[in-house]
Design a protein around this motif. Sequence first.
Motif, short mmCIF file in Angstrom:
data_model
loop_
_atom_site.label_atom_id
_atom_site.label_comp_id
_atom_site.label_asym_id
_atom_site.label_seq_id
_atom_site.Cartn_x
_atom_site.Cartn_y
_atom_site.Cartn_z
N LYS A 160 0.82 -1.20 0.00
CA LYS A 160 0.00 0.00 0.00
C LYS A 160 0.86 1.26 0.00
N SER A 161 0.23 2.37 -0.32
CA SER A 161 0.97 3.62 -0.41
C SER A 161 1.11 4.23 0.98
N PHE A 162 2.33 4.22 1.51
CA PHE A 162 2.59 4.75 2.84
C PHE A 162 3.01 6.22 2.75
N ASN A 163 2.73 6.94 3.81
CA ASN A 163 3.29 8.27 3.96
C ASN A 163 4.65 8.05 4.64
N LEU A 164 5.68 8.03 3.84
CA LEU A 164 7.02 7.67 4.33
C LEU A 164 7.68 8.87 4.99
N ARG A 165 7.61 8.94 6.30
CA ARG A 165 8.11 10.11 7.03
C ARG A 165 9.33 9.75 7.88
N ILE A 166 10.21 8.93 7.30
CA ILE A 166 11.50 8.66 7.94
C ILE A 166 12.52 9.60 7.29
N PRO A 167 13.65 9.83 7.94
CA PRO A 167 14.63 10.75 7.33
C PRO A 167 15.48 10.06 6.25
N GLY A 168 14.81 9.55 5.26
CA GLY A 168 15.45 8.86 4.15
C GLY A 168 15.48 7.36 4.38
N PRO A 169 15.23 6.52 3.35
CA PRO A 169 14.82 6.90 2.00
C PRO A 169 13.54 7.74 1.99
N GLU A 227 4.75 6.17 8.21
CA GLU A 227 5.97 5.48 8.66
C GLU A 227 6.96 6.51 9.19
N ILE A 228 7.10 6.56 10.53
CA ILE A 228 8.12 7.43 11.12
C ILE A 228 9.24 6.53 11.65
N ALA A 229 10.32 7.13 12.12
CA ALA A 229 11.47 6.33 12.55
C ALA A 229 11.63 6.37 14.07
N GLY A 230 12.18 5.30 14.61
CA GLY A 230 12.50 5.27 16.04
C GLY A 230 13.87 5.87 16.30
N GLY A 231 14.39 5.65 17.49
CA GLY A 231 15.72 6.15 17.84
C GLY A 231 16.81 5.24 17.31
N TYR A 232 18.01 5.74 17.32
CA TYR A 232 19.16 5.08 16.72
C TYR A 232 20.24 5.00 17.80
N GLY A 233 20.93 3.91 17.89
CA GLY A 233 22.03 3.79 18.85
C GLY A 233 21.54 3.99 20.28
N PRO A 234 22.21 4.86 21.05
CA PRO A 234 21.85 5.04 22.46
C PRO A 234 20.46 5.67 22.67
N LEU A 235 19.88 6.21 21.60
CA LEU A 235 18.56 6.84 21.73
C LEU A 235 17.42 5.88 21.35
N LYS A 236 17.76 4.63 21.09
CA LYS A 236 16.76 3.63 20.72
C LYS A 236 15.70 3.53 21.83
N GLY A 237 14.43 3.65 21.46
CA GLY A 237 13.34 3.55 22.44
C GLY A 237 13.09 4.84 23.21
N LYS A 238 13.95 5.82 23.02
CA LYS A 238 13.83 7.07 23.79
C LYS A 238 13.33 8.25 22.97
N ILE A 239 13.43 8.11 21.65
CA ILE A 239 12.92 9.18 20.77
C ILE A 239 12.21 8.55 19.57
N PHE A 240 11.34 9.36 18.94
CA PHE A 240 10.94 9.00 17.58
C PHE A 240 11.33 10.17 16.69
#
Lengths: 359, 359
Positions: free
Chosen positions: A4-13, A319-332
Motif C-alpha cells: 500500500k501507499s505509505f506516507n514515508l516520514r523517515i529521514p530517508g529513503p 511510517e516514522i522512525a524510532g531512535g538510533y544507537g543510544p537513543l533507541k526507544g527514547k525518541i521517535f
Amino acid sequence: MQKKSFNLRIPGPTTLYPEVRKIMGSQAFNHRGQEFGALITETSTKLQKIFHTKNDVLIITGSGTSAMEAAVINTLSEGDKIVVISIGTFGDRFSQIAHIFGANVIDLKFPYGVPADPIEVKQALKKNKGVKAVLVTHNETSTGVLNDLEQISKIVKQNSDALLIVDGVSSVAAIALPTDKWNCDVVISASQKGFGTPPGIAMVSMSDLAWKYYEKSKLPKYYLDLGRARKSLFNKQTPWTPATHQIAGLNKGLDLLLSETLPAVIKRHQRAAEKVRTAVNKLGLELLAPESHASPVLTAVKTKHADEIVKEMRKKGVEIAGGYGPLKGKIFRIGHLGFFTDEEIDETIKELKGVISKI
Amino acid sequence: MQKKSFNLRIPGPTTLYPEVRKIMGSQAFNHRGQEFGALITETSTKLQKIFHTKNDVLIITGSGTSAMEAAVINTLSEGDKIVVISIGTFGDRFSQIAHIFGANVIDLKFPYGVPADPIEVKQALKKNKGVKAVLVTHNETSTGVLNDLEQISKIVKQNSDALLIVDGVSSVAAIALPTDKWNCDVVISASQKGFGTPPGIAMVSMSDLAWKYYEKSKLPKYYLDLGRARKSLFNKQTPWTPATHQIAGLNKGLDLLLSETLPAVIKRHQRAAEKVRTAVNKLGLELLAPESHASPVLTAVKTKHADEIVKEMRKKGVEIAGGYGPLKGKIFRIGHLGFFTDEEIDETIKELKGVISKI
C-alpha cells in the motif's frame, strides 16, 4: 515489498516522484555507450550546482557510508592527526572509520541532542598542532541536530591548515551548504536523502586542496579510489560498472530540484520543520534538539513511548522512525526531507495527534 | 537515456524483464522495516540456491569490483603469499587489487584468448609453498574464455591448503558453478550479469574456511566488511543503507531464474552460444576462444573491423560490445547472457550477416 501507499516520514529513503520511478523502471542500457557518457557528465554538472561548487563531484555506486570511507581513505595516511567532531551516531561512524584506517583521531564528542560548540573546536585545534583534517557531520540524522557548519568552517580555516571534511549526507539538497563559500574541502552526500531518489548512489566533492591531500595519501584504495573516478569522469565513464538506473534516477531528481530552485527547496524544508515542531510543542511533547539548532529535515521527539508511537503511526499509514544507537526507544523521528508535500506533513501531524491522545 | 528499444547484446548489463522493471520503479520503502527484513532474508536464501551453497551469501550495494575488493580485504593480510590466475582484463584486475592491498602476489598470467592451464597452476603451487589463496576468474568477460574451474579447484585443494577465491561475476546464474561441490571458498557475482537486473548490487558467498581467514585478516575494512554484513543479515538488515530497489529487483530476477530452473537456464545459454559460434564460423570470421573453452555467455570475434562492426550493428538496433584493454579494436563481443530470447539472438545473427556483407 510494501504494497500500500505509505506516507514515508523517515529521514530517508524518501518518497519518490513518479518521474523518478519511471526512469528507475526503464530498460537496461549500455554503461559504456554514448547515452551513459552524456548521463554521467550531465549528472555530475547538476550536482555541482546543488553542492554550490566548482570542484569535481564524483559519483560512487554505494551507500552514503561508502562516501564517508572514500573521504577518509582518499585524503589521509596512517598516523595522520585529525579531529573528528561527533554529535551523534553518524559522527561516531566517521570517527570509527578514521580509527579503523589508522588515523590518529582526536575525538571531540558532544552529547546526543546538542550541537558542536565551535569554541571547543577552536580549543582542540589550538591544543593539538598540526591537525591534518577536521571531520564533521553537518546535519546529524540520529538526533535531528544541525551543526553550525559556517562557523565551524571559519574556525577550522582560521586556526589551522586542516582539510575540512563534511558529512552532508542528509543536508545537501535540503539545507543551505554552499561548499565553496564555506571552504568545505570534501563534502559527501547520498541519493536517498535530499535528492528524492532511491538509496544506492553516493557523491563526493573534492576541492583542489583535497586533491593535494589525495596525492600524498598512502592508504590503499581501489573500489573507492576517487582519482580513478575523476579520470573516468573526464572520459565520460565510471571506473567500474555503475548503477545505471540509479544514476538516471538521480539525474531526474536533480532536474526536479533545479526546477523548484534550491532556495525554494531549502525554504520548503524550513517551513515543514517549523510546522512539525510547533505541532509537537502543542501536543506537550519534548523536542530533542534546541530550537536554535533544530534540523530542517527531521524532528526528533523525546518520549518513553517512542516505539509504541512508531508502531501506532504505522497502523495509520504513516511510517516514522524510532531512535538510533543510544537513543533507541527514547525518541521517535519524523522526516520532512526530499520531495514531500504539505498534505503529507499535515497528515502526519493529524495522525500523531490521534496516536498521542490514546497513549 | 536510451529512448528506443535496443537489442542489448553486450555481456552485461542485460535486458530487463517487465517484472523487474516494475519493481525497480516502485515507491520508496523503509530500509529498516519488516518488509525489508523479509526481502533481504528471502533474497539471500534464493542466492544460496543459485550459488549452490549452504554458505552465507552476502549482499553489497556496489559494483562487481566492490565484491572483488571485498573478497581480498576480508580474507587476506599484508604480505600473504597468493597466486592470481589471469586470462584477461578481469583477472588482471584481481591481481591489481591484491597488489594494492599489499599481498605477495604470484602472477600466473596466460595470453588473452586462452584458458588457464591447470598443470601450470599445479606447478606454481608446488614451487611456491605456503600459498594462502588462489584467485581465479571463472568466465573472463574480456575474452569470452571459460576457465576449467572444476579442474583448477581440484588441483588447488589437492596441492595446497589455499583458499579458493572465484570471480563468478559473469558466470553465476548462467554457467554451472556448484560452489560447495567444487570447494569454492569465496564466490562473487554481480546483479547485471546472469541475474537480469540492473548493475548496482554485488554478492559474496563465504565458506567456513573463508570465515576462518576473515578472523585472521588484518587488512583494514569498513564499508566492505563482510563480518558486519553477516551480523546485520542475521538481524534481517544490512550494515549501511542498502539499494532497496536494486535488491527488490534482484529478488524478482531470482524468482524468474528459479522458476525457469537453473539447469534450463544453463542449457539456454549453451544453446545460444553454440548458435552464435556456428553463425560466426559460417560468416568466415575467427573466434577468439578455443571451442573447448568458449564462454556460454559471450562470444568474442577477432577482426580488424571490430569498431566499425559495433557501430554498424548499433545503427541496426543491436548493441554489441567492442574489445577491452589490449583487445580494444581487435575483437567485438556478442553477449548472450541473462534473460535473452531466441528472437534476440536470431536478430543479432541476421543483422551481423548484413553488416559483415557490406564490410
